[in-house]
Motif scaffolding. Sequence first.
Motif, PDB file in Angstrom:
ATOM      1  N   THR A  68       0.915  -1.320  -0.119  1.00  0.00           N
ATOM      2  CA  THR A  68      -0.121   0.181   0.026  1.00  0.00           C
ATOM      3  C   THR A  68       0.985   1.226  -0.098  1.00  0.00           C
ATOM      4  O   THR A  68       1.137   1.703   1.099  1.00  0.00           O
ATOM      5  N   PRO A  69       1.386   1.670  -1.246  1.00  0.00           N
ATOM      6  CA  PRO A  69       2.409   2.683  -1.455  1.00  0.00           C
ATOM      7  C   PRO A  69       2.027   4.143  -0.595  1.00  0.00           C
ATOM      8  O   PRO A  69       2.899   4.646  -0.118  1.00  0.00           O
ATOM      9  N   ASP A  70       0.694   4.421  -0.504  1.00  0.00           N
ATOM     10  CA  ASP A  70       0.554   5.553  -0.142  1.00  0.00           C
ATOM     11  C   ASP A  70       0.058   5.671   1.259  1.00  0.00           C
ATOM     12  O   ASP A  70      -0.415   6.680   1.914  1.00  0.00           O
ATOM     13  N   LEU A  71       0.347   4.670   2.203  1.00  0.00           N
ATOM     14  CA  LEU A  71       0.170   4.452   3.492  1.00  0.00           C
ATOM     15  C   LEU A  71       1.546   4.862   4.172  1.00  0.00           C
ATOM     16  O   LEU A  71       2.644   4.290   4.029  1.00  0.00           O
ATOM     17  N   LYS A  72       1.625   5.980   5.010  1.00  0.00           N
ATOM     18  CA  LYS A  72       2.718   6.496   5.601  1.00  0.00           C
ATOM     19  C   LYS A  72       3.000   5.641   6.588  1.00  0.00           C
ATOM     20  O   LYS A  72       2.320   5.045   7.555  1.00  0.00           O
TER      21      LYS A  72
ATOM     22  N   THR B  22       6.597   4.907   9.784  1.00  0.00           N
ATOM     23  CA  THR B  22       7.726   5.434  10.509  1.00  0.00           C
ATOM     24  C   THR B  22       9.018   4.844  10.040  1.00  0.00           C
ATOM     25  O   THR B  22       8.929   3.684   9.106  1.00  0.00           O
ATOM     26  N   PRO B  23      10.015   5.310  10.316  1.00  0.00           N
ATOM     27  CA  PRO B  23      11.459   4.518   9.834  1.00  0.00           C
ATOM     28  C   PRO B  23      11.258   3.269  10.291  1.00  0.00           C
ATOM     29  O   PRO B  23      12.019   2.381   9.742  1.00  0.00           O
ATOM     30  N   ARG B  24      10.722   3.055  11.539  1.00  0.00           N
ATOM     31  CA  ARG B  24      10.565   1.449  11.768  1.00  0.00           C
ATOM     32  C   ARG B  24       9.642   0.573  11.419  1.00  0.00           C
ATOM     33  O   ARG B  24       9.450  -0.451  11.637  1.00  0.00           O
ATOM     34  N   ASN B  25       8.897   1.287  10.344  1.00  0.00           N
ATOM     35  CA  ASN B  25       7.863   0.399   9.595  1.00  0.00           C
ATOM     36  C   ASN B  25       6.748   0.237  10.192  1.00  0.00           C
ATOM     37  O   ASN B  25       5.662  -0.484   9.956  1.00  0.00           O
ATOM     38  N   TYR B  26       6.318   1.061  11.317  1.00  0.00           N
ATOM     39  CA  TYR B  26       5.054   1.158  11.965  1.00  0.00           C
ATOM     40  C   TYR B  26       4.312   2.197  10.888  1.00  0.00           C
ATOM     41  O   TYR B  26       4.725   2.932  10.565  1.00  0.00           O
ATOM     42  N   ILE B  27       2.967   1.983  11.146  1.00  0.00           N
ATOM     43  CA  ILE B  27       2.023   2.678  10.517  1.00  0.00           C
ATOM     44  C   ILE B  27       1.848   3.886  11.009  1.00  0.00           C
ATOM     45  O   ILE B  27       1.516   3.853  12.168  1.00  0.00           O
ATOM     46  N   VAL B  28       1.938   5.200  10.410  1.00  0.00           N
ATOM     47  CA  VAL B  28       1.576   6.392  10.965  1.00  0.00           C
ATOM     48  C   VAL B  28       0.060   6.722  11.058  1.00  0.00           C
ATOM     49  O   VAL B  28      -0.600   6.571  10.129  1.00  0.00           O
ATOM     50  N   ALA B  29      -0.436   6.725  12.253  1.00  0.00           N
ATOM     51  CA  ALA B  29      -2.036   6.966  12.530  1.00  0.00           C
ATOM     52  C   ALA B  29      -2.143   8.021  13.641  1.00  0.00           C
ATOM     53  O   ALA B  29      -1.442   8.033  14.638  1.00  0.00           O
ATOM     54  N   ASP B  30      -3.074   8.932  13.508  1.00  0.00           N
ATOM     55  CA  ASP B  30      -3.298   9.861  14.480  1.00  0.00           C
ATOM     56  C   ASP B  30      -3.872   9.296  15.613  1.00  0.00           C
ATOM     57  O   ASP B  30      -4.555   8.406  15.885  1.00  0.00           O
TER      58      ASP B  30
ATOM     59  N   ARG C  10      -6.779   8.006  12.141  1.00  0.00           N
ATOM     60  CA  ARG C  10      -6.695   7.929  10.687  1.00  0.00           C
ATOM     61  C   ARG C  10      -5.181   7.872  10.017  1.00  0.00           C
ATOM     62  O   ARG C  10      -4.283   8.340  10.917  1.00  0.00           O
ATOM     63  N   THR C  11      -5.033   7.204   8.953  1.00  0.00           N
ATOM     64  CA  THR C  11      -3.727   6.962   8.505  1.00  0.00           C
ATOM     65  C   THR C  11      -3.693   7.984   7.452  1.00  0.00           C
ATOM     66  O   THR C  11      -4.650   8.861   7.153  1.00  0.00           O
ATOM     67  N   SER C  12      -2.520   8.145   6.728  1.00  0.00           N
ATOM     68  CA  SER C  12      -2.438   9.005   5.535  1.00  0.00           C
ATOM     69  C   SER C  12      -3.307   8.934   4.059  1.00  0.00           C
ATOM     70  O   SER C  12      -3.236   9.263   3.498  1.00  0.00           O
TER      71      SER C  12
END
Lengths: 308, 486
Positions: free
Chosen positions: B425-429, B431-439, B444-446
């Motif tokens: 899922t390329p448009d899923l932001k 972190t450098p350690r590969n965790y998903i960024v969510a508010d 919500r993700t990117s």
Amino acid sequence: MYRIVEARNVGLNIKQFVIEAPRIARKQRPGQFLILRLHEKGERIPLTIKSSDPEAGTVTIVVQAIGKTTSLLNCLETGDSVLDIVGPLGHPSEIQNFGTAVILAGSVGTAMALPTANALKQAGNHVVFIEGARNTEMVVFEDEVRQASNETYIMTDDGSYGEQGLVTRKLNEMIAAGRKIDFVLAVGPVPMMRAVSLVTGPLGIKTMVSLNSIMVDGTGMCGGCRVLLGKQSKFACVDGPEFDASLVNFEVLMQRNSMYRDKECQSLKYFSEHKDEELAQLRAELANKEDDVAPLQAELAPEEAPHA
Amino acid sequence: MPEKTTLPRSAMNILPLKERMKILRTHMPELDPSIRSHNFEEVNQGLPPEDALTEATRCIACAKPGCVVQCPVGVKIKDVVELICAGDYLAAAAKMREDNALPAITGRVCPQENQCEGGCVLGKKGAPLAIGNLERFIADFERNSGQLGLPSNAPSTGKSVAIVGSGPAGLSAAGDLIQKGHRVRVFEALHELGGVLVYGIPEFRLPKTIVKGEVDNLRRMGVEFETNVVVGKSVTIDELMQYEHFDAVFVATGAGLPVFLGIPGEHFNGVYSANEFLTRVNLMRAYQVTEYDEPVYDCRDRDVIVVGGGNTAMDAVRTARRLGARTATLVYRRSEAEMPARLEEVHHAQQEGIEFRMLTNPIEFIGDQKGWLTGVRCVRMELDEPGPDGRRRPVEVKGSAFVLPANVVIIGVGTTANPLIQSSTPDLKTTPRNYIVADSQTNRTSKRGVFAGGDIVTGGATVILAMGAGRKAAASIHQFLTTGEW
């Protein structure tokens, strides 16, 4: 539950199954595998996918009866089912026009190498397929191999069919004859892949091997399938299953694959003494689950397939 | 807003405050350590009804209950306890379910001492109210009664949500979303539902029938489940939204990738990740050797070492004990005070004869010529000043290396994010350690319509925190589905 729509013997103790698994059929690419569990008490075993039909929603696998699970699986017939199948797993084979691509496959490995051979041929490679088997009874898919390649050699250990000798013998002959080889894929028993690597490594020929380490989940969760590439540890299930042969530590692979050998032998012995019982039990268990399968299949059948 | 519970006067806790505070905390009956260290039966046996009632009457019903504040999912504990005092256990269970879809599970595995019970006023002078034991009691009572207080669902909204992962975050989100009237389908990569609850936590701490019971409750409420689907491989998030018409996706895949130590010899036969060892034993039932096919190293009369100090390490070492290990030793680089494991697990492990080797760190695995593990070279550690996380940092004592004999080593030092979804899922932001960024508020993700929560966002944490994330995400998903606003 996953229904077997076709089961047929293709060689000595080698059987081909076409199984309903619509999600996998839509996404499968050459080189990928699936994990199968026969029944509630069964183990999870990885098997390479030979081909798939996205429209029919089926995948084709080829199984050689070696241990308990594969032996029980090979007792199944058209109309039987297996409890769980998950996939497609692992990275697909790297397909590009290398030039001359030599594929070496040992017996049941032939089924695993076929889709990649086909794709390489379609990509414009001159594909040389060297199939090896112990004897004539274990030579499988000869017609398909010939179709998937521009040049085909069959080698048997005892010379009962094709030419006598190991697959590396033919490879060495080609090299000695000054044939230019741009890419090699070896799929088969670990000693065979190691032997190929020993031939092509010093010559700097790009060589890939498909590794069959012991797995549980197949998604990177357990790390049981870790292989040593140089000094780095990689997981065959998510980083592989194909790796650059020149980096693979085959000794560690063989050692790790021997981890449960005692238990495997005991299980197989028990199974061979209780074959009919075990088969009857499996069929009885799955007959009770008949209802599970219908709604999902109906839901996945529609117009939207295939995804790709 | 918590609704007000009205009870008949007679049912209220009528003992005067002073009397209530004199009652001692009831004790959870446990299987005898000498017996349980040889089987996989549940250690905690559950409170008998009379003890549960006694325990509930210890509650002094604070005006501002600290227990509720400290609960990651905000269970209305005070109201629940009041209903137990009234003897209406089914109503108590139903009240519990309003905020917690999995009470039989959290009642068993929550670190209550840091949460609800940590906030209990009684704990300031004596022992806090045994909230976890009460929670388990009413959940078990309800299950055994066969009269489930399942909440009813709102009318169908026509919207559908795909939940990726059937662990605590996914299940609790599923429970909330189905009640809001959405169609909910949970995808699970393994063949059994429950995620870490079935592959990670052992039978003796959380029986699989309990997890199955909670999953079946969700099924009864209308949640659909599909096993054997590896999202990222079998289907991508984009395909779920585009071709299978899910209006929102909740990614709750956990932190499933094992962390190894990166020291020499990790490839010897006998070296396991805790994930692999526990998956073989729990999910694949390898402890039932003659019945199940999946093998695990035969630990009988062998020396087993487990590296780590968290709940996973504790589960692994107690499992090895039960598989017949001659010695089952926990090796941890800090001291017992810094161990992140639940207090109860530490006590139970000690009772079962687990040896604790604190301030010890492995530096190399040693094997024989055939590649089988024979020992672990370790160094002694001492504690320095506290690091950024507030825990005292361990440092090596020079020249202190020694060898511990071992046939099996299990590495339970943590897990990290599985990249299968992120990489497909390329448009899923991330972190450098590969965790998903969510508010942290909305989950919500990117990517529009995609939410994430639990360990895949925070890194390895606890069941209840993941459930809390699941609930928060569910509220946020509901808002998105009803307003269409992102």
